[in-house]
Design a protein around this motif. Structure first.
Motif, short mmCIF file in Angstrom:
data_model
loop_
_atom_site.label_atom_id
_atom_site.label_comp_id
_atom_site.label_asym_id
_atom_site.label_seq_id
_atom_site.Cartn_x
_atom_site.Cartn_y
_atom_site.Cartn_z
N UNK A 84 -10.35 3.23 -12.20
CA UNK A 84 -11.29 3.12 -13.31
C UNK A 84 -11.52 4.45 -14.03
N UNK A 85 -10.82 5.50 -13.57
CA UNK A 85 -10.83 6.80 -14.24
C UNK A 85 -12.26 7.31 -14.48
N UNK A 86 -13.02 7.35 -13.41
CA UNK A 86 -14.40 7.81 -13.51
C UNK A 86 -14.47 9.28 -13.91
N UNK A 87 -15.47 9.61 -14.70
CA UNK A 87 -15.80 10.98 -15.09
C UNK A 87 -14.69 11.59 -15.96
N UNK A 88 -13.72 12.26 -15.37
CA UNK A 88 -12.61 12.83 -16.15
C UNK A 88 -11.39 11.92 -15.99
N UNK A 89 -10.96 11.23 -17.05
CA UNK A 89 -9.82 10.30 -16.93
C UNK A 89 -8.51 11.04 -16.64
N UNK A 90 -7.81 10.59 -15.60
CA UNK A 90 -6.48 11.11 -15.29
C UNK A 90 -5.55 9.95 -14.98
N UNK A 91 -4.26 10.21 -15.01
CA UNK A 91 -3.27 9.15 -14.78
C UNK A 91 -2.53 9.32 -13.46
N UNK A 92 -3.16 10.00 -12.49
CA UNK A 92 -2.46 10.31 -11.24
C UNK A 92 -2.52 9.18 -10.22
N UNK A 93 -3.52 8.32 -10.31
CA UNK A 93 -3.67 7.30 -9.28
C UNK A 93 -2.67 6.16 -9.48
N UNK A 94 -2.13 5.68 -8.36
CA UNK A 94 -1.19 4.56 -8.37
C UNK A 94 -1.46 3.69 -7.16
N UNK A 95 -1.70 2.41 -7.40
CA UNK A 95 -1.92 1.47 -6.30
C UNK A 95 -0.67 1.35 -5.44
N UNK A 96 0.50 1.29 -6.10
CA UNK A 96 1.76 1.19 -5.36
C UNK A 96 1.95 2.40 -4.45
N UNK A 97 1.69 3.58 -4.99
CA UNK A 97 1.84 4.81 -4.21
C UNK A 97 0.90 4.79 -3.01
N UNK A 98 -0.33 4.35 -3.25
CA UNK A 98 -1.33 4.30 -2.18
C UNK A 98 -0.90 3.35 -1.06
N UNK A 99 -0.44 2.17 -1.44
CA UNK A 99 -0.01 1.18 -0.45
C UNK A 99 1.16 1.73 0.37
N UNK A 100 2.12 2.35 -0.31
CA UNK A 100 3.30 2.87 0.38
C UNK A 100 3.01 4.17 1.12
N UNK A 101 1.79 4.66 1.04
CA UNK A 101 1.36 5.82 1.82
C UNK A 101 0.52 5.40 3.02
N UNK A 102 -0.39 4.47 2.80
CA UNK A 102 -1.28 4.03 3.87
C UNK A 102 -0.60 3.02 4.80
N UNK A 103 0.18 2.11 4.23
CA UNK A 103 0.82 1.07 5.05
C UNK A 103 1.71 1.63 6.15
#
Length: 416
Positions: A84-103
């Motif tokens: 949701x890009x709270x406060x300072x909007x950035x484009x670094x977050x990725x759901x795919x990246x997160x899943x393939x890191x935590x899984x």
């Protein structure tokens, strides 16, 4: 099912090594790496389902606990801030990246949990396989190995999905069960070669975040085997002697000095300077710390936004050349503590570190000598990595490490 039950240990070793190797050595940013990760993680997931069918109660205990609660809560924080890009909007977050890191960290945790009765028989060969596979991958990928063979000394160890620093840190985490097997369990013959390979790999990587904790881990394990005060004195003398010899070698042998020595010297010479040398990594980090101290208090409770430091004008701190012109590029904080505080504020910092703090307390309280030595070693190692890298989003290794510590701490409890 009977085949899997009879061969559970060897299957677990192979899958653990594959999951760790592919995720850590190839990352998840390139399409071929994503495909490789998906394939091996899918196999790992099916294997975990089979383990669950064979022992549902064990899986149930591995899921319904504080470790998984921590993981879920912090991932929710990351998702809300990043998506949701709270406060300072950035484009670094990725759901795919997160899943393939935590899984992959979760899959490793589940496989290890189902092998709690013989953890070192599983983790030591896994560490050896990952170390040797990483060597081969790095030699093939990192052209600096060829330069080293011609007498030009550089830090080596880069792989498709990580730098030489990442490789050094991976070697360290893989080494801990191997070193425990050598130093404490006295299982020298099957473990000495991978132990030496990992230690040499850390030195060649020139990473302070893995070399310094490596020395501490060896000290922890040696002192942990002491039975009386006489043994303590003996091991302290051995450690001091080894420390003196290692220091002399690192500072006097040109190859070792170029790779590692000057980076250690650089740390001591940088402190106290009011003008930061942006040619060096230490100088850049000192400048980052200075900028952090000045601007963190602009939004201390909930932070500035997901990975927002790199977007700020005062993060233009890395010096480089473009032709004859000196330029400056934006950099991240390169420290887990600062990145968490700047991105999520005190709120996010607490959401991430409450569980590691609990692990520290539980490690102090635990009666098992095995768990205490291994958990302290892992905690010391991840502390130094957090000091040198922003780990919470990009790496699976902190999640793998904290879940592994939790498994060790609950290894002697049927209720765990």
């Amino acid at each position: 099912m009977e085949f899997i039950r009879k061969n559970k240990k060897i299957i677990s070793i192979i899958l653990l090594a594959l999951i760790l190797y592919i995720r850590c050595d190839y990352g998840v940013t390139k399409s071929y790496a994503v495909a490789m990760n998906l394939v091996v993680q899918a196999i790992g997931f099916v294997y975990c389902l089979i383990l669950t069918k064979d022992d549902f109660q064990k899986t149930k205990k591995s899921i319904f606990n504080l470790a998984i609660l921590w993981l879920i809560l912090f991932q929710v924080v990351q998702f809300v801030y990043g998506h949701f890009k709270l406060f300072t909007p950035t484009d670094y977050y990725s759901v795919q990246y997160t899943i393939l890191t935590v899984l992959p960290a979760l899959l490793c945790y589940e496989i290890v949990w189902h092998n709690r009765d013989n953890m070192f028989e599983v983790l030591s060969p896994v560490g050896a396989l990952v170390i040797f596979a990483t060597y081969i991958t790095s030699i093939k990928y990192d052209h600096l190995w060829g330069d080293m063979m011609h007498g030009e000394f550089y830090r080596v160890g880069a792989v498709p999905g990580g730098t030489d620093i990442d490789t050094g840190n991976l070697y360290l985490l893989m080494l801990i069960p191997i070193l425990y097997s050598v130093i404490v369990l006295r299982k020298v013959k099957p473990n000495i070669i991978p132990a030496l390979a990992g230690i040499i790999g850390i030195v060649l990587a020139g990473s302070k975040s893995s070399f310094v904790p490596l020395v501490l881990v060896i000290a922890i394990m040696l002192l942990g085997t002491a039975k009386n005060a006489k043994d303590v004195k003996k091991y302290v003398a051995i450690l001091v002697g080894l420390g003196v010899v290692a220091t002399v070698l690192v500072l006097t042998i040109p190859m070792l000095y170029d790779i590692l020595g000057k980076r250690i010297v650089e740390v001591f010479t940088a402190f106290g300077n009011t003008e930061f040398d942006l040619h060096t990594s230490t100088g850049q980090r000192m400048a980052v710390m200075d900028a952090f101290k000045k601007h963190f208090w602009e939004s201390p409770l909930f932070g500035h936004g997901f990975y927002s430091f790199i977007t700020m004008p005062y993060s233009q701190l890395e010096e480089y050349r473009e032709g004859t012109e000196i330029m400056y590029r934006h950099i991240q904080t390169h420290m887990n503590f600062m990145e968490l505080l700047f991105s999520f504020g005190i709120f996010g910092f607490v959401m991430y570190y409450w569980f590691p703090v609990k692990l520290i307390i539980d490690t102090i309280k635990v009666h098992s000598k095995e768990a205490k030595i291994v958990c302290i070693s892992l905690l010391v190692s991840i502390l130094f990595m957090d000091l040198g890298l922003d780990m919470f989003f990009k790496y699976m290794t902190p999640y793998y490490t904290y879940l592994l510590i939790y498994t060790f701490l609950n290894n002697n409890s049927e209720e765990g």
